[in-house]
Scaffold this active site. Structure first.
Site, PDB file in Angstrom:
ATOM      1  N   HIS A   1     -30.206 -61.123 -58.230  1.00  0.00           N
ATOM      2  CA  HIS A   1     -30.962 -60.512 -59.339  1.00  0.00           C
ATOM      3  C   HIS A   1     -32.357 -61.126 -59.450  1.00  0.00           C
ATOM      4  O   HIS A   1     -33.341 -60.428 -59.705  1.00  0.00           O
ATOM      5  CB  HIS A   1     -30.246 -60.728 -60.677  1.00  0.00           C
ATOM      6  CG  HIS A   1     -29.240 -59.671 -61.016  1.00  0.00           C
ATOM      7  ND1 HIS A   1     -29.555 -58.338 -61.111  1.00  0.00           N
ATOM      8  CD2 HIS A   1     -27.920 -59.753 -61.313  1.00  0.00           C
ATOM      9  CE1 HIS A   1     -28.475 -57.647 -61.443  1.00  0.00           C
ATOM     10  NE2 HIS A   1     -27.459 -58.479 -61.563  1.00  0.00           N
TER      11      HIS A   1
ATOM     12  N   GLN B   1     -32.361 -58.846 -66.296  1.00  0.00           N
ATOM     13  CA  GLN B   1     -31.582 -57.717 -66.817  1.00  0.00           C
ATOM     14  C   GLN B   1     -31.933 -57.411 -68.268  1.00  0.00           C
ATOM     15  O   GLN B   1     -31.555 -56.369 -68.800  1.00  0.00           O
ATOM     16  CB  GLN B   1     -30.077 -57.989 -66.672  1.00  0.00           C
ATOM     17  CG  GLN B   1     -29.618 -58.002 -65.223  1.00  0.00           C
ATOM     18  CD  GLN B   1     -28.159 -58.351 -65.094  1.00  0.00           C
ATOM     19  OE1 GLN B   1     -27.802 -59.525 -65.034  1.00  0.00           O
ATOM     20  NE2 GLN B   1     -27.295 -57.341 -65.074  1.00  0.00           N
TER      21      GLN B   1
ATOM     22  N   HIS C   1     -24.488 -63.154 -56.526  1.00  0.00           N
ATOM     23  CA  HIS C   1     -24.871 -61.907 -57.201  1.00  0.00           C
ATOM     24  C   HIS C   1     -26.044 -62.159 -58.157  1.00  0.00           C
ATOM     25  O   HIS C   1     -27.022 -61.409 -58.180  1.00  0.00           O
ATOM     26  CB  HIS C   1     -23.633 -61.380 -57.951  1.00  0.00           C
ATOM     27  CG  HIS C   1     -23.851 -60.153 -58.777  1.00  0.00           C
ATOM     28  ND1 HIS C   1     -23.208 -58.964 -58.516  1.00  0.00           N
ATOM     29  CD2 HIS C   1     -24.616 -59.913 -59.869  1.00  0.00           C
ATOM     30  CE1 HIS C   1     -23.588 -58.050 -59.402  1.00  0.00           C
ATOM     31  NE2 HIS C   1     -24.428 -58.601 -60.247  1.00  0.00           N
TER      32      HIS C   1
ATOM     33  N   CYS D   1     -21.650 -54.909 -62.257  1.00  0.00           N
ATOM     34  CA  CYS D   1     -22.890 -55.446 -62.796  1.00  0.00           C
ATOM     35  C   CYS D   1     -23.152 -54.731 -64.114  1.00  0.00           C
ATOM     36  O   CYS D   1     -22.990 -53.506 -64.192  1.00  0.00           O
ATOM     37  CB  CYS D   1     -24.019 -55.172 -61.803  1.00  0.00           C
ATOM     38  SG  CYS D   1     -25.616 -55.768 -62.372  1.00  0.00           S
ATOM     39  N   LEU D   2     -23.568 -55.495 -65.118  1.00  0.00           N
ATOM     40  CA  LEU D   2     -23.811 -54.882 -66.431  1.00  0.00           C
ATOM     41  C   LEU D   2     -25.008 -53.934 -66.397  1.00  0.00           C
ATOM     42  O   LEU D   2     -25.220 -53.181 -67.336  1.00  0.00           O
ATOM     43  CB  LEU D   2     -23.991 -55.968 -67.500  1.00  0.00           C
ATOM     44  CG  LEU D   2     -22.731 -56.802 -67.783  1.00  0.00           C
ATOM     45  CD1 LEU D   2     -23.034 -57.919 -68.775  1.00  0.00           C
ATOM     46  CD2 LEU D   2     -21.587 -55.938 -68.304  1.00  0.00           C
TER      47      LEU D   2
HETATM   48 NI    NI Z   1     -25.501 -57.998 -62.012  1.00  0.00          NI
END
Ligand code: NI
Length: 183
Positions: free
Chosen positions: A158, A66, A154, A111-112
């Protein structure tokens, strides 16, 4: 407390849909420092006043991908009832067993990297056992259940280039709801 300067990528960045690479050991100091910054960011994001001040959304997990770094590492900061945090730094994780019982987060997952409202639920295992490594390369195991188990699944997604929105069928966003327990 100063907010760590992290640039969290939005889902429009294709790298979020790529598979991250295994990490080799020992993990270098720069990477370790980034893990602690990520945890600090998550903990600050869960503090209402700080979140308002910096205009943050609350997050309990964050994966390296991310931030645009394709390494199989994620961190989790899960607030306890006494407002301390349970912190996890998870490297090269593998799910070794999972419950048959399935659950979903009733209010939907967040989710960010997903900056929009998403309707629908994601099927998750209620309990999982994982294997992972620490910075030195020691193999560890842990069991996660309920919300923490959802967070782990989760974040592991990713690392495999999967966002929770990819797991929701837009034509049937509440599919199989009756066969799962709501969290
Ligand atoms: Ni996420």
């Amino acid at each position: 407390m100063k907010l760590p300067a992290l640039k969290i990528l939005d889902e429009k960045h294709k790298i979020l849909h790529t598979k991250s690479k295994e990490v080799s050991f020992p993990v270098d100091e720069k990477t370790q420092a980034l893990c602690y910054d990520m945890i600090k960011y998550l903990e600050m994001s869960q503090d209402e006043k700080i979140a308002e001040k910096y205009n943050l959304r609350a997050g309990m997990g964050l994966a390296f991908i991310q931030l645009g770094i394709p390494k199989r590492i994620f961190v989790i900061a899960n607030e306890n009832e006494d407002h301390t945090f349970e912190e996890h730094i998870i490297i090269n994780p593998k799910i070794i067993s999972q419950s048959e019982e399935m659950v979903y987060v009733g209010e939907g997952e967040g989710c960010l990297s997903v900056n929009r409202e998403v309707e629908g639920i994601v099927p998750r295992h209620a309990r999982i056992n994982i294997e992972y490594y620490d910075f030195a390369g020691n193999k560890k195991t842990m069991r996660a259940r309920e919300d923490l188990a959802v967070a782990f699944q989760h974040e592991i997604d990713h690392l495999n280039g999967i966002l929770f929105v990819d797991l929701i069928d837009p034509k049937n966003p509440f599919k199989d709801m009756e066969n799962m327990r709501e969290l």
